[in-house]
Design a protein around this motif. Structure first.
Motif, short mmCIF file in Angstrom:
data_model
loop_
_atom_site.label_atom_id
_atom_site.label_comp_id
_atom_site.label_asym_id
_atom_site.label_seq_id
_atom_site.Cartn_x
_atom_site.Cartn_y
_atom_site.Cartn_z
N ASN A 9 -5.20 -1.65 -8.90
CA ASN A 9 -6.66 -1.61 -8.84
C ASN A 9 -7.14 -1.39 -7.41
O ASN A 9 -8.24 -1.79 -7.03
N LEU A 10 -6.30 -0.73 -6.61
CA LEU A 10 -6.67 -0.42 -5.24
C LEU A 10 -7.68 0.73 -5.21
O LEU A 10 -7.67 1.62 -6.07
N VAL A 11 -8.56 0.70 -4.22
CA VAL A 11 -9.61 1.70 -4.10
C VAL A 11 -9.56 2.31 -2.71
O VAL A 11 -9.48 1.59 -1.71
N ILE A 12 -9.57 3.64 -2.63
CA ILE A 12 -9.64 4.37 -1.38
C ILE A 12 -10.81 5.34 -1.46
O ILE A 12 -11.02 5.98 -2.50
N ARG A 13 -11.59 5.42 -0.38
CA ARG A 13 -12.75 6.31 -0.30
C ARG A 13 -13.78 6.00 -1.39
O ARG A 13 -14.54 6.87 -1.80
N GLY A 14 -13.79 4.77 -1.90
CA GLY A 14 -14.79 4.37 -2.87
C GLY A 14 -14.62 4.97 -4.24
O GLY A 14 -15.53 4.87 -5.07
N ILE A 15 -13.47 5.57 -4.51
CA ILE A 15 -13.25 6.22 -5.80
C ILE A 15 -12.47 5.29 -6.72
O ILE A 15 -11.37 4.86 -6.39
N SER A 16 -13.05 4.98 -7.89
CA SER A 16 -12.40 4.10 -8.85
C SER A 16 -12.86 4.46 -10.25
O SER A 16 -13.97 4.97 -10.44
N VAL A 17 -12.01 4.20 -11.22
CA VAL A 17 -12.35 4.48 -12.62
C VAL A 17 -12.44 3.21 -13.45
O VAL A 17 -12.80 3.26 -14.62
N ASP A 18 -12.10 2.07 -12.89
CA ASP A 18 -12.12 0.80 -13.61
C ASP A 18 -13.01 -0.19 -12.89
O ASP A 18 -13.25 -0.07 -11.68
N ALA A 19 -13.47 -1.20 -13.63
CA ALA A 19 -14.22 -2.28 -13.00
C ALA A 19 -13.32 -3.04 -12.04
O ALA A 19 -12.18 -3.36 -12.36
N ALA A 20 -13.83 -3.31 -10.86
CA ALA A 20 -13.01 -3.95 -9.83
C ALA A 20 -12.60 -5.36 -10.23
O ALA A 20 -11.61 -5.88 -9.74
N ALA A 21 -13.36 -6.01 -11.12
CA ALA A 21 -13.10 -7.40 -11.48
C ALA A 21 -12.31 -7.53 -12.78
O ALA A 21 -12.28 -8.59 -13.37
N SER A 22 -11.68 -6.44 -13.23
CA SER A 22 -10.92 -6.52 -14.47
C SER A 22 -9.85 -7.59 -14.36
O SER A 22 -8.93 -7.47 -13.55
N PRO A 23 -9.93 -8.68 -15.14
CA PRO A 23 -9.09 -9.84 -14.87
C PRO A 23 -7.71 -9.80 -15.52
O PRO A 23 -6.88 -10.62 -15.22
N GLN A 24 -7.47 -8.88 -16.41
CA GLN A 24 -6.23 -9.00 -17.16
C GLN A 24 -5.57 -7.66 -17.43
O GLN A 24 -5.09 -7.00 -16.51
N PHE A 25 -5.60 -7.20 -18.69
CA PHE A 25 -4.83 -6.02 -19.02
C PHE A 25 -5.52 -4.75 -18.55
O PHE A 25 -6.74 -4.66 -18.52
N PRO A 26 -4.73 -3.73 -18.19
CA PRO A 26 -5.32 -2.50 -17.66
C PRO A 26 -6.04 -1.71 -18.74
O PRO A 26 -5.75 -1.82 -19.93
N ALA A 27 -7.00 -0.92 -18.30
CA ALA A 27 -7.69 -0.02 -19.21
C ALA A 27 -6.79 1.17 -19.51
O ALA A 27 -5.69 1.31 -18.98
N SER A 28 -7.26 2.04 -20.38
CA SER A 28 -6.47 3.20 -20.78
C SER A 28 -6.60 4.36 -19.80
O SER A 28 -6.09 5.45 -20.06
N THR A 29 -7.30 4.14 -18.69
CA THR A 29 -7.50 5.20 -17.72
C THR A 29 -6.42 5.18 -16.64
O THR A 29 -5.82 4.15 -16.36
N GLN A 30 -6.19 6.34 -16.04
CA GLN A 30 -5.23 6.45 -14.94
C GLN A 30 -5.89 5.99 -13.65
O GLN A 30 -7.03 6.40 -13.35
N PRO A 31 -5.24 5.12 -12.85
CA PRO A 31 -5.86 4.70 -11.59
C PRO A 31 -6.13 5.89 -10.69
O PRO A 31 -5.42 6.91 -10.73
N ALA A 32 -7.16 5.79 -9.87
CA ALA A 32 -7.53 6.88 -8.96
C ALA A 32 -6.71 6.86 -7.68
O ALA A 32 -6.81 7.77 -6.87
N VAL A 33 -5.91 5.80 -7.48
CA VAL A 33 -5.02 5.70 -6.32
C VAL A 33 -3.60 5.57 -6.83
O VAL A 33 -3.28 4.63 -7.57
N SER A 34 -2.74 6.50 -6.46
CA SER A 34 -1.34 6.42 -6.86
C SER A 34 -0.58 5.53 -5.88
O SER A 34 -0.90 5.46 -4.69
N THR A 35 0.40 4.82 -6.39
CA THR A 35 1.19 3.87 -5.61
C THR A 35 2.66 4.21 -5.71
O THR A 35 3.17 4.45 -6.81
N TYR A 36 3.33 4.23 -4.57
CA TYR A 36 4.75 4.57 -4.52
C TYR A 36 5.52 3.49 -3.79
O TYR A 36 5.03 2.91 -2.81
#
Length: 320
Positions: A9-36
């Motif tokens: 649920n990391l956000v870069i440049r203010g771009i996000s597709v999910d609510a920042a306060a989502s407390p539990q299971f992820p939504a069906s959307t792909q995060p806007a920040v990829s993590t490696y």
């Protein structure tokens, strides 16, 4: 927190597709920040230690880190196993959280073990526990069958439930371990096989019932325990080969994530207009939500990048 560790649920440049306060299971959307981790894409928030460096790349990225990088990419680069000596490091810490009782604690161990001239193993393991700072003053007293215990067992129709107070319900604990085996028979070939394990537990979501207790309260109107448990397994093989004119890199990974949670939906049901019609005025009403999350993934990447010293450089690859 532990209940939000199933997707980035990391956000870069203010771009996000999910609510920042989502407390539990992820939504069906792909995060806007990829993590490696190194060159392996991950789809969970892992407790990461023994790092060499962190790279933050503002997005959108190209094909090199192109999967879900509209906002950007974050790479966690681990220390590689070394062949030149046996080392070990132990660290521990403690702290407090405002409003919580007891100490938060953390302990980690890292060790580098040379096995042969060209073979080495590195392991890191740790445990972290945070005390809860949210209280539940209206908890049901539950019987052995999980049903609320009435104050007057002789009047099951009208008797209110026995209640108790639970303190610090939103505690969480995380246990993590990572092992890496490195083989480098010569300067042109380097392979690392790694395995990452993580287990998390939590007593309740980090949520307060501000409509019941006020906006500045640290209390929840949850009436039953709301435990959460998750396990994450990640296995990866990364190989780098120098061909003279270019460097060939291959990354193969497989992960499994499993999680289970229980939530109190009683207050949510009471907000429906049909509640009284369907349930009457049940004094010990309970609506339990049981959630399961299971995810598996396989990722493969091949990359060929030029090693020339000229003004023209190139990279080609395939990602699955």
């Amino acid at each position: 927190g532990a209940r939000g560790a199933l997707s980035s649920n990391l956000v870069i440049r203010g771009i996000s597709v999910d609510a920042a306060a989502s407390p539990q299971f992820p939504a069906s959307t792909q995060p806007a920040v990829s993590t490696y981790i190194n060159s392996v894409p991950i789809f969970a928030n892992l407790r990461i230690t023994d790092l060499e460096r962190v790279e933050v790349l503002r997005g959108p990225q190209g094909t090199l880190y192109g999967a879900g990088s509209e906002g950007g990419t974050i790479r966690f680069i681990y220390n590689k196993p070394q062949f030149d000596g046996l080392t070990a490091k132990v660290s521990a810490g403690a702290g407090t959280t405002d409003g919580a009782s007891g100490l938060n604690s953390q302990a980690d161990l890292t060790s580098n073990i040379p096995l042969a001239e060209h073979l080495a193993f590195r392991v890191s393991a740790g445990r972290e526990r945070d005390q809860g700072f949210i209280d539940a003053p209206n908890r049901y007293v539950l019987g052995a069958d999980g049903v609320p215990v009435p104050v007057n067992p002789g009047d099951l129709t009208n008797s209110p439930p026995e209640r108790t107070q639970a303190r610090g319900v939103n505690w969480d604990s995380t246990t993590s371990a990572r092992g890496a085996l490195r083989w480098r028979p010569n300067d042109a070939f380097d392979a690392v096989l790694s395995y990452h394990y993580q287990s998390q537990d939590s007593g309740a979501p980090p949520l307060v019932s501000y409509q019941a207790f006020g906006g500045d309260s640290r209390e929840t109107n949850s009436q039953i325990p709301e435990p959460f448990h998750s396990t994450i397994n990640l296995t990866a093989l990364e190989v780098e080969s120098h061909l003279g004119f270019a460097t060939f890199t291959t990354s193969t990974s497989y992960y499994e994530t499993q999680a289970q949670a229980r939530n109190d939906f009683s207050g949510f049901y009471r907000s429906f207009p049909f509640y009284t019609t369907v349930y009457g005025n049940s004094p010990r009403f309970v609506a339990i939500g049981l959630e399961d999350y299971n995810a598996k993934g396989f990722a493969q990447e091949f990359r060929l990048s030029s090693d020339s010293e000229g003004s023209l450089k190139w990279v080609a690859g395939a990602f699955y």
